[in-house]
Write a protein that holds these residues in place. Sequence first.
Motif, short mmCIF file in Angstrom:
data_model
loop_
_atom_site.label_atom_id
_atom_site.label_comp_id
_atom_site.label_asym_id
_atom_site.label_seq_id
_atom_site.Cartn_x
_atom_site.Cartn_y
_atom_site.Cartn_z
N PRO A 184 0.71 -1.30 -0.08
CA PRO A 184 -0.06 -0.07 -0.07
C PRO A 184 0.76 1.32 -0.02
N GLN A 185 2.13 1.33 0.74
CA GLN A 185 2.56 2.54 0.68
C GLN A 185 3.20 2.69 -0.61
N VAL A 186 3.84 1.93 -1.30
CA VAL A 186 4.33 2.00 -2.72
C VAL A 186 3.09 2.60 -3.66
N LEU A 187 1.93 2.10 -3.63
CA LEU A 187 0.81 2.41 -4.49
C LEU A 187 0.52 3.86 -3.87
N ALA A 188 0.42 4.25 -2.82
CA ALA A 188 0.05 5.31 -2.57
C ALA A 188 1.07 6.47 -3.13
N SER A 189 2.42 5.94 -3.20
CA SER A 189 3.19 7.12 -3.58
C SER A 189 3.01 7.18 -5.02
N GLN A 190 2.82 6.14 -5.73
CA GLN A 190 2.58 5.90 -7.24
C GLN A 190 1.24 7.06 -7.62
N LEU A 191 0.11 6.68 -6.78
CA LEU A 191 -1.06 7.45 -7.02
C LEU A 191 -0.47 9.09 -6.75
N HIS A 192 0.17 9.36 -6.03
CA HIS A 192 0.47 10.93 -5.93
C HIS A 192 1.36 11.21 -7.18
N ARG A 193 2.21 10.53 -7.64
CA ARG A 193 2.97 10.76 -8.96
C ARG A 193 1.93 11.11 -10.03
N ILE A 194 1.19 10.15 -10.22
CA ILE A 194 -0.16 10.28 -11.45
C ILE A 194 -0.93 11.65 -11.02
N GLU A 195 -0.99 11.92 -10.01
CA GLU A 195 -1.67 13.35 -9.75
C GLU A 195 -0.80 14.45 -10.14
N ASN A 196 0.46 14.35 -9.68
CA ASN A 196 1.46 15.30 -10.18
C ASN A 196 1.43 15.30 -11.59
N VAL A 197 1.67 14.18 -12.28
CA VAL A 197 1.70 14.25 -13.79
C VAL A 197 0.51 14.75 -14.32
N ALA A 198 -0.82 14.42 -14.06
CA ALA A 198 -2.01 14.87 -14.50
C ALA A 198 -2.03 16.44 -14.35
N GLU A 199 -1.40 17.03 -13.25
CA GLU A 199 -1.65 18.39 -13.13
C GLU A 199 -0.72 19.24 -14.18
N THR A 200 0.29 18.49 -14.43
CA THR A 200 1.49 19.10 -15.22
C THR A 200 0.84 19.11 -16.75
N ILE A 201 0.23 17.92 -17.00
CA ILE A 201 -0.23 17.82 -18.26
C ILE A 201 -1.44 18.75 -18.54
N SER A 202 -2.48 18.88 -17.88
CA SER A 202 -3.51 19.84 -17.89
C SER A 202 -3.07 21.25 -18.15
N LYS A 203 -1.91 21.32 -17.66
CA LYS A 203 -1.46 23.04 -17.81
C LYS A 203 -0.93 22.90 -19.36
N VAL A 204 -0.38 21.83 -19.91
CA VAL A 204 0.01 21.89 -21.29
C VAL A 204 -1.20 22.19 -22.09
N GLY A 205 -2.47 21.62 -21.74
CA GLY A 205 -3.50 21.58 -22.67
C GLY A 205 -4.31 23.01 -22.50
#
Length: 412
Positions: free
Chosen positions: A391-412
């Motif tokens: 779970p700890q690794v999964l939670a960390s990866q979920l946080h990474r997805i959120e950060n990537v999504a935020e960056t990509i939305s700014k590109v849009g």
Amino acid sequence: MDVIDEFIKQYEREFDYYSEVARIVEGRLKSALHSAGIRCIVTSRAKSIDRLRDKCFQRSKKRDYASVDILRADIADLAGVRVALYFPGERDEVDRIIARLFDQVGARKEFPEETISRKGNRFSGYSAIHYRVQIKSDDLIGANVRLSLARVEVQVASVLMHGWSEVEHDLVYKPLNGDLSDEEIALLDQLNGLVHAGEIALEQLQKAERKRIDEGVREFAIHYELASFLLNHARELGKGEVSETELGPVDVLYRFAKRLNLATPNELKPYLNKVHERFDEGALAEQVISQILNEDPERRIEILRKASTLPQSVHDNFINTERLHLLGKFVREWTKLEQLLLDVAPGSRNPISAIKALDSGGKISPELAAEIRHLRHMRNSIVHASSDPDPQVLASQLHRIENVAETISKVG
């Protein structure tokens, strides 16, 4: 005789080299044919020294070998691989796989040869296709590049025909008690007729199997049936011939569909109809898995994980419950990220092409592109059950997805 003796001495020193080449070709063919759902037996060998000596003496009666190099050029099967097909009708698919995997030396050789006379025989004899191939040098590294210089003979025939040819070869070319009688030759010819009839029956059996699958309501009994269904359905959808690479891990899809009670043609057709025309998004089997997961990630993941052995202790059960929740959430968030990538890269057919377009266009950094690919790899590992992060690794990866999504939305 001196030429033959010298050639045999050289081959004794090279025997391990040819054995290794044959083993590599066998392994690559076996893996590719298995993935493509082609039922067969694949074997390999370096030619035995005794059989090679016999073959050289037999040929020397008709040919004058002035040098070892001339003799070596005349022997194509120092390394050999045999593909014995359950269904002879799958030869064309095998042909495409061989053409993709290896460099071919000369044209393939089809048997029976019209120039060979079979007086007194009613049937055509040995029926097969022989290829002379070399391993592509780009597929080898370091010292192994030298293996690309060796020719390998790949023999493709039905299981029945391979069995008959072994009997005929040992009786006709290595008789222990003189030449065969007319009666023995007639019996071999009769057996050959039965083999040809058996091949026709196998082709009819394969058609009957496909007809049963097309009824749509019965579960696939084995992943080979699923592969056959995927190939046929892809053709019906106008996607043309699908290679085994484009077909993807059918065995993984088979286990996946079985666990979700989706292992019938009728259950899978809706998902198959949604796959992309091009396969740079992923292989056909992988795309079907994605379509199934995207409907309800958390529920699908929970069913898949519960099919495995659950931990026994209360603490582990708690951890397992949390993991199931995070696994489902990870897949759901990744699905949202995929759609976002398509939105900000108009014209892209799929997330992979979207990442390439954004990267090559300078809209995202190479580091961010690598980050997205890493997350996609993790998502695939979860789906294929090749990893089970805590779970700890999964939670960390979920946080990474959120950060990537935020960056990509700014590109849009």
